[in-house]
Scaffold this motif. Structure first.
Motif, PDB file in Angstrom:
ATOM      1  N   LYS A 142       0.718  -0.074  61.626  1.00  0.00           N
ATOM      2  CA  LYS A 142       2.085   0.369  61.368  1.00  0.00           C
ATOM      3  C   LYS A 142       2.352   0.361  59.872  1.00  0.00           C
ATOM      4  O   LYS A 142       2.119  -0.629  59.188  1.00  0.00           O
ATOM      5  N   ASN A 143       2.858   1.464  59.371  1.00  0.00           N
ATOM      6  CA  ASN A 143       3.292   1.546  57.983  1.00  0.00           C
ATOM      7  C   ASN A 143       4.351   2.627  57.875  1.00  0.00           C
ATOM      8  O   ASN A 143       4.764   3.208  58.897  1.00  0.00           O
ATOM      9  N   LEU A 144       4.794   2.915  56.684  1.00  0.00           N
ATOM     10  CA  LEU A 144       5.881   3.876  56.509  1.00  0.00           C
ATOM     11  C   LEU A 144       5.502   5.255  57.028  1.00  0.00           C
ATOM     12  O   LEU A 144       6.255   5.904  57.758  1.00  0.00           O
ATOM     13  N   LYS A 183       5.855 -22.218  31.987  1.00  0.00           N
ATOM     14  CA  LYS A 183       5.044 -21.032  32.263  1.00  0.00           C
ATOM     15  C   LYS A 183       5.901 -19.851  32.696  1.00  0.00           C
ATOM     16  O   LYS A 183       6.976 -20.033  33.291  1.00  0.00           O
ATOM     17  N   ASP A 184       5.422 -18.641  32.419  1.00  0.00           N
ATOM     18  CA  ASP A 184       6.030 -17.431  32.972  1.00  0.00           C
ATOM     19  C   ASP A 184       5.691 -17.360  34.464  1.00  0.00           C
ATOM     20  O   ASP A 184       4.617 -17.815  34.884  1.00  0.00           O
ATOM     21  N   MET A 185       6.602 -16.798  35.268  1.00  0.00           N
ATOM     22  CA  MET A 185       6.340 -16.720  36.701  1.00  0.00           C
ATOM     23  C   MET A 185       5.674 -15.406  37.063  1.00  0.00           C
ATOM     24  O   MET A 185       6.185 -14.333  36.738  1.00  0.00           O
ATOM     25  N   PRO A 186       4.526 -15.444  37.764  1.00  0.00           N
ATOM     26  CA  PRO A 186       3.887 -14.204  38.230  1.00  0.00           C
ATOM     27  C   PRO A 186       4.633 -13.602  39.417  1.00  0.00           C
ATOM     28  O   PRO A 186       5.123 -14.334  40.290  1.00  0.00           O
ATOM     29  N   VAL A 187       4.728 -12.281  39.460  1.00  0.00           N
ATOM     30  CA  VAL A 187       5.377 -11.587  40.570  1.00  0.00           C
ATOM     31  C   VAL A 187       4.603 -10.319  40.916  1.00  0.00           C
ATOM     32  O   VAL A 187       3.942  -9.721  40.069  1.00  0.00           O
ATOM     33  N   ALA A 188       4.681  -9.944  42.182  1.00  0.00           N
ATOM     34  CA  ALA A 188       4.178  -8.652  42.648  1.00  0.00           C
ATOM     35  C   ALA A 188       5.238  -8.076  43.570  1.00  0.00           C
ATOM     36  O   ALA A 188       5.710  -8.758  44.484  1.00  0.00           O
ATOM     37  N   ILE A 189       5.645  -6.848  43.321  1.00  0.00           N
ATOM     38  CA  ILE A 189       6.742  -6.212  44.060  1.00  0.00           C
ATOM     39  C   ILE A 189       6.166  -5.082  44.899  1.00  0.00           C
ATOM     40  O   ILE A 189       5.597  -4.133  44.348  1.00  0.00           O
ATOM     41  N   TRP A 190       6.272  -5.193  46.220  1.00  0.00           N
ATOM     42  CA  TRP A 190       5.764  -4.114  47.072  1.00  0.00           C
ATOM     43  C   TRP A 190       6.914  -3.277  47.625  1.00  0.00           C
ATOM     44  O   TRP A 190       7.989  -3.798  47.921  1.00  0.00           O
ATOM     45  N   ILE A 191       6.651  -1.977  47.747  1.00  0.00           N
ATOM     46  CA  ILE A 191       7.676  -1.011  48.164  1.00  0.00           C
ATOM     47  C   ILE A 191       7.078  -0.092  49.220  1.00  0.00           C
ATOM     48  O   ILE A 191       5.964   0.419  49.043  1.00  0.00           O
ATOM     49  N   GLY A 192       7.799   0.121  50.308  1.00  0.00           N
ATOM     50  CA  GLY A 192       7.417   1.097  51.317  1.00  0.00           C
ATOM     51  C   GLY A 192       6.562   0.528  52.424  1.00  0.00           C
ATOM     52  O   GLY A 192       5.385   0.226  52.217  1.00  0.00           O
ATOM     53  N   HIS A 193       7.158   0.389  53.616  1.00  0.00           N
ATOM     54  CA  HIS A 193       6.411  -0.078  54.783  1.00  0.00           C
ATOM     55  C   HIS A 193       7.169   0.348  56.033  1.00  0.00           C
ATOM     56  O   HIS A 193       8.253   0.940  55.949  1.00  0.00           O
ATOM     57  N   HIS A 194       6.613   0.034  57.178  1.00  0.00           N
ATOM     58  CA  HIS A 194       7.256   0.323  58.457  1.00  0.00           C
ATOM     59  C   HIS A 194       8.601  -0.415  58.518  1.00  0.00           C
ATOM     60  O   HIS A 194       8.717  -1.545  58.020  1.00  0.00           O
ATOM     61  N   PRO A 195       9.643   0.186  59.110  1.00  0.00           N
ATOM     62  CA  PRO A 195      10.935  -0.499  59.194  1.00  0.00           C
ATOM     63  C   PRO A 195      10.846  -1.887  59.817  1.00  0.00           C
ATOM     64  O   PRO A 195      11.563  -2.807  59.392  1.00  0.00           O
ATOM     65  N   ALA A 251       1.263  -0.845  52.028  1.00  0.00           N
ATOM     66  CA  ALA A 251       2.469  -0.476  51.298  1.00  0.00           C
ATOM     67  C   ALA A 251       2.240   0.829  50.543  1.00  0.00           C
ATOM     68  O   ALA A 251       1.111   1.306  50.410  1.00  0.00           O
ATOM     69  N   GLU A 252       3.327   1.415  50.051  1.00  0.00           N
ATOM     70  CA  GLU A 252       3.214   2.654  49.275  1.00  0.00           C
ATOM     71  C   GLU A 252       2.890   2.373  47.809  1.00  0.00           C
ATOM     72  O   GLU A 252       2.158   3.113  47.171  1.00  0.00           O
ATOM     73  N   MET A 253       3.453   1.294  47.266  1.00  0.00           N
ATOM     74  CA  MET A 253       3.184   0.957  45.872  1.00  0.00           C
ATOM     75  C   MET A 253       3.434  -0.519  45.630  1.00  0.00           C
ATOM     76  O   MET A 253       4.183  -1.174  46.370  1.00  0.00           O
ATOM     77  N   VAL A 254       2.792  -1.056  44.590  1.00  0.00           N
ATOM     78  CA  VAL A 254       2.969  -2.450  44.187  1.00  0.00           C
ATOM     79  C   VAL A 254       3.107  -2.497  42.674  1.00  0.00           C
ATOM     80  O   VAL A 254       2.334  -1.853  41.942  1.00  0.00           O
ATOM     81  N   ILE A 255       4.092  -3.247  42.201  1.00  0.00           N
ATOM     82  CA  ILE A 255       4.328  -3.447  40.765  1.00  0.00           C
ATOM     83  C   ILE A 255       4.051  -4.917  40.463  1.00  0.00           C
ATOM     84  O   ILE A 255       4.628  -5.804  41.084  1.00  0.00           O
ATOM     85  N   LYS A 305      -2.312   7.648  46.456  1.00  0.00           N
ATOM     86  CA  LYS A 305      -2.354   8.906  45.724  1.00  0.00           C
ATOM     87  C   LYS A 305      -1.173   9.805  46.080  1.00  0.00           C
ATOM     88  O   LYS A 305      -0.646  10.512  45.224  1.00  0.00           O
ATOM     89  N   ASP A 306      -0.794   9.788  47.358  1.00  0.00           N
ATOM     90  CA  ASP A 306       0.327  10.612  47.817  1.00  0.00           C
ATOM     91  C   ASP A 306       1.508   9.725  48.197  1.00  0.00           C
ATOM     92  O   ASP A 306       2.145   9.904  49.230  1.00  0.00           O
ATOM     93  N   ALA A 307       1.805   8.755  47.343  1.00  0.00           N
ATOM     94  CA  ALA A 307       2.832   7.752  47.648  1.00  0.00           C
ATOM     95  C   ALA A 307       4.180   8.391  47.981  1.00  0.00           C
ATOM     96  O   ALA A 307       4.576   9.401  47.391  1.00  0.00           O
ATOM     97  N   ILE A 308       4.856   7.788  48.940  1.00  0.00           N
ATOM     98  CA  ILE A 308       6.235   8.149  49.285  1.00  0.00           C
ATOM     99  C   ILE A 308       7.128   7.044  48.729  1.00  0.00           C
ATOM    100  O   ILE A 308       6.915   5.860  49.031  1.00  0.00           O
ATOM    101  N   TYR A 309       8.104   7.418  47.923  1.00  0.00           N
ATOM    102  CA  TYR A 309       9.007   6.393  47.385  1.00  0.00           C
ATOM    103  C   TYR A 309      10.140   6.139  48.369  1.00  0.00           C
ATOM    104  O   TYR A 309      10.866   7.065  48.752  1.00  0.00           O
ATOM    105  N   HIS A 310      10.292   4.885  48.794  1.00  0.00           N
ATOM    106  CA  HIS A 310      11.368   4.519  49.706  1.00  0.00           C
ATOM    107  C   HIS A 310      12.597   4.130  48.896  1.00  0.00           C
ATOM    108  O   HIS A 310      12.625   3.101  48.221  1.00  0.00           O
ATOM    109  N   GLY A 311      13.613   4.996  48.922  1.00  0.00           N
ATOM    110  CA  GLY A 311      14.867   4.711  48.249  1.00  0.00           C
ATOM    111  C   GLY A 311      15.863   4.078  49.200  1.00  0.00           C
ATOM    112  O   GLY A 311      15.590   3.864  50.384  1.00  0.00           O
ATOM    113  N   LEU A 312      17.039   3.774  48.679  1.00  0.00           N
ATOM    114  CA  LEU A 312      18.047   3.038  49.449  1.00  0.00           C
ATOM    115  C   LEU A 312      19.441   3.533  49.109  1.00  0.00           C
ATOM    116  O   LEU A 312      19.751   3.766  47.935  1.00  0.00           O
ATOM    117  N   GLY A 313      20.291   3.678  50.136  1.00  0.00           N
ATOM    118  CA  GLY A 313      21.697   3.981  49.917  1.00  0.00           C
ATOM    119  C   GLY A 313      22.464   2.702  49.679  1.00  0.00           C
ATOM    120  O   GLY A 313      22.958   2.071  50.615  1.00  0.00           O
TER     121      GLY A 313
END
Length: 480
Positions: free
Chosen positions: A3-5, A193-205, A251-255, A295-303
């Motif tokens: 299951k994914n977006l 220390k600086d805090m490490p983070v990874a932000i994932w975007i786009g998945h199954h509801p 996921a669609e993308m990770v920052i 490569k063909d990422a879909i950006y999940h936006g939000l209202g």
């Protein structure tokens, strides 16, 4: 198939094509897409919107389409989770408690690793990140799950928090002061220390809903995410932090990047979920060091501030949490509903009133469940919990406020409520017991006036479709 977006969108396209609005006309990511959502929201129409040709702030067309309004329809969200939309509180709670541990996959098995960018190659502004409301300072990621971890226990945490994209490789970041992310920030900074983070975007509801579950601290969200999805989440090590921060492989993308120690910059103003523009405030930032995506990422936006922001991304998990907590204290609780109209400040609780005091017990047990809960409305089993006319009717004719109102002054509240006096973390909360008196004895009827209705046998015999063309119902005038 995992299951994914995109598997979800493919399933919708095949089984419910009528619920998808594909926009072929170019639309600007700044305001225009949000304006379309807002007009549909005003009509209470919630199609999944796919914008094929989003136009960036520099006037160029993005290479990535936008999907938004993904989580606006209560019916569609319930279907995505395999649930009845009128039983979310009970059945969602069961899914969250039935946790499924994630599985690790290799980098080669992770679609989110198809493109890996570092250094000067990173440009967040090439993605169609939306600017929503007229005072927003720029594009905001509203669907990014910020993953970090407790440096003491190494337990990871995911939370949905707003991220202002300030430049190609730097963002603002507003973690709520009560969030587990904020607790982790203080620990990292306290250690110098600086805090490490990874932000994932786009998945199954179902996945993004499960990742929103309210859990203990520290506790990983991935098993709950798997429980709601009904299958194990596939995880892959992040590029910068390896297995210390695992991210969803589908996921669609990770920052990825760091929250630099004790760095604060102005963030906002921002139109948040209450429907008001929140003030500008000093907040941490994220220095972005790596981006990976399909490569063909879909950006999940939000209202932001619309049903898309409220229904699945908060209200479902909140209903389940309230149901679990309050029913353990007051067994007479039957159901819980957090309506869009109250924007998480209101909750309706339905009870079977068998004894005096149940309504107030429910109010007192509900308020501590979440700092965003401001007003609790308790109604009887004969009312339709999901019909706000029934709730208002109960308040009108089954309550006397000198007797049934509960007011809690000086309570901790969520700071996004503009009615709260400065500094914005202490206010008044409460509830109303809008239930009838209980029976005066076991097996006896309630001593209360009877509700209007036609005879049961007549009501059962009259079928609307025998007299009214269902296709014409939408043409008839409505009344408030």
């Amino acid at each position: 198939m995992a299951k994914n977006l995109r598997t979800y969108l493919e399933q919708l396209e095949k089984e419910r094509p009528e619920v998808i609005l594909r926009v072929q006309k170019p639309m600007k990511v700044a305001y225009e897409i949000s304006a379309l959502q807002r007009k549909l929201d005003a009509l209470r129409k919630y199609p999944v919107i796919i914008v094929e040709h989003p136009i960036l702030d520099n006037g160029e067309e993005s290479a990535f389409p936008v999907v938004t309004n993904l989580t606006a329809s209560r019916e569609l969200c319930a279907e995505a989770l395999g649930l009845d939309h009128r039983r979310i509180a009970m059945d969602y709670a069961a899914k969250v408690s039935h946790r499924i541990d994630p599985v690790k996959v290799s980098k080669d098995e992770a679609p989110v690793k198809e493109v890996i960018e570092t250094g000067e190659d990173i440009n967040l502004l090439k993605f169609p990140i939306l600017t929503h409301n007229y005072m927003d300072p720029g594009p905001y990621i509203g669907t990014g799950f910020v993953c970090n971890y407790d440096p003491e226990t190494k337990v990871d945490n995911c939370s949905l928090q707003r991220i202002w994209v300030k430049s190609p490789r730097r963002t603002g970041y507003w973690p709520a002061v009560t969030s587990h992310s904020m607790q982790n920030i203080w620990k990292w900074w306290g250690a110098g220390k600086d805090m490490p983070v990874a932000i994932w975007i786009g998945h199954h509801p179902a996945g993004i809903s499960g990742a929103q579950s309210r859990l203990a601290y520290p506790e990983s969200h991935y098993p709950s995410m798997g429980g709601v999805m009904g299958e194990a989440v596939k995880l892959v090590p992040s590029e910068l932090f390896g297995e210390d921060i695992m991210v969803p492989a589908d996921a669609e993308m990770v920052i990825e990047g760091y929250v630099p120690r004790e760095v604060f910059e102005a963030e906002g103003p921002f139109g948040e979920y209450p429907g008001y523009i929140g003030p500008q405030r000093p907040s941490p930032v994220i220095d972005v060091k790596c981006v990976t995506y399909r490569k063909d990422a879909i950006y999940h936006g939000l209202g932001v501030g619309l049903a898309d922001h409220l229904v699945l991304l908060g209200n479902f998990p909140l209903e389940a949490r309230i149901y679990n907590v309050v029913k353990s204290v007051v067994p007479e609780v039957m159901n819980v509903f957090v309506p869009i109209s109250g924007r998480r400040n209101h909750v309706y609780v339905q009870v079977k009133k068998t004894r005096p005091g149940i309504g107030k017990e429910v109010i007192m047990a509900t308020l501590p469940c979440d700092s965003r809960l401001k007003h609790v409305f308790v109604i009887d089993e004969d009312m339709d919990l999901f019909n706000e006319s029934d709730v208002m009717w109960s308040i009108a004719y089954r309550s006397q406020w000198d007797r049934d109102l509960v007011v809690v002054e000086g309570a901790a509240v969520f700071p996004l409520d503009p009615s709260v006096p400065s500094p914005g973390n202490i206010g008044t909360r409460g509830g109303i017991d809008a239930t009838m008196p209980p029976p005066i004895g076991n097996g006896l009827p309630r001593f209360y006036q009877m509700v209007n209705k036609t005879p049961d046998e007549v009501a059962a015999a009259i079928q609307l479709e025998d007299f009214v063309d269902p296709g014409l119902l939408g043409n008839y005038p409505s009344s408030s």
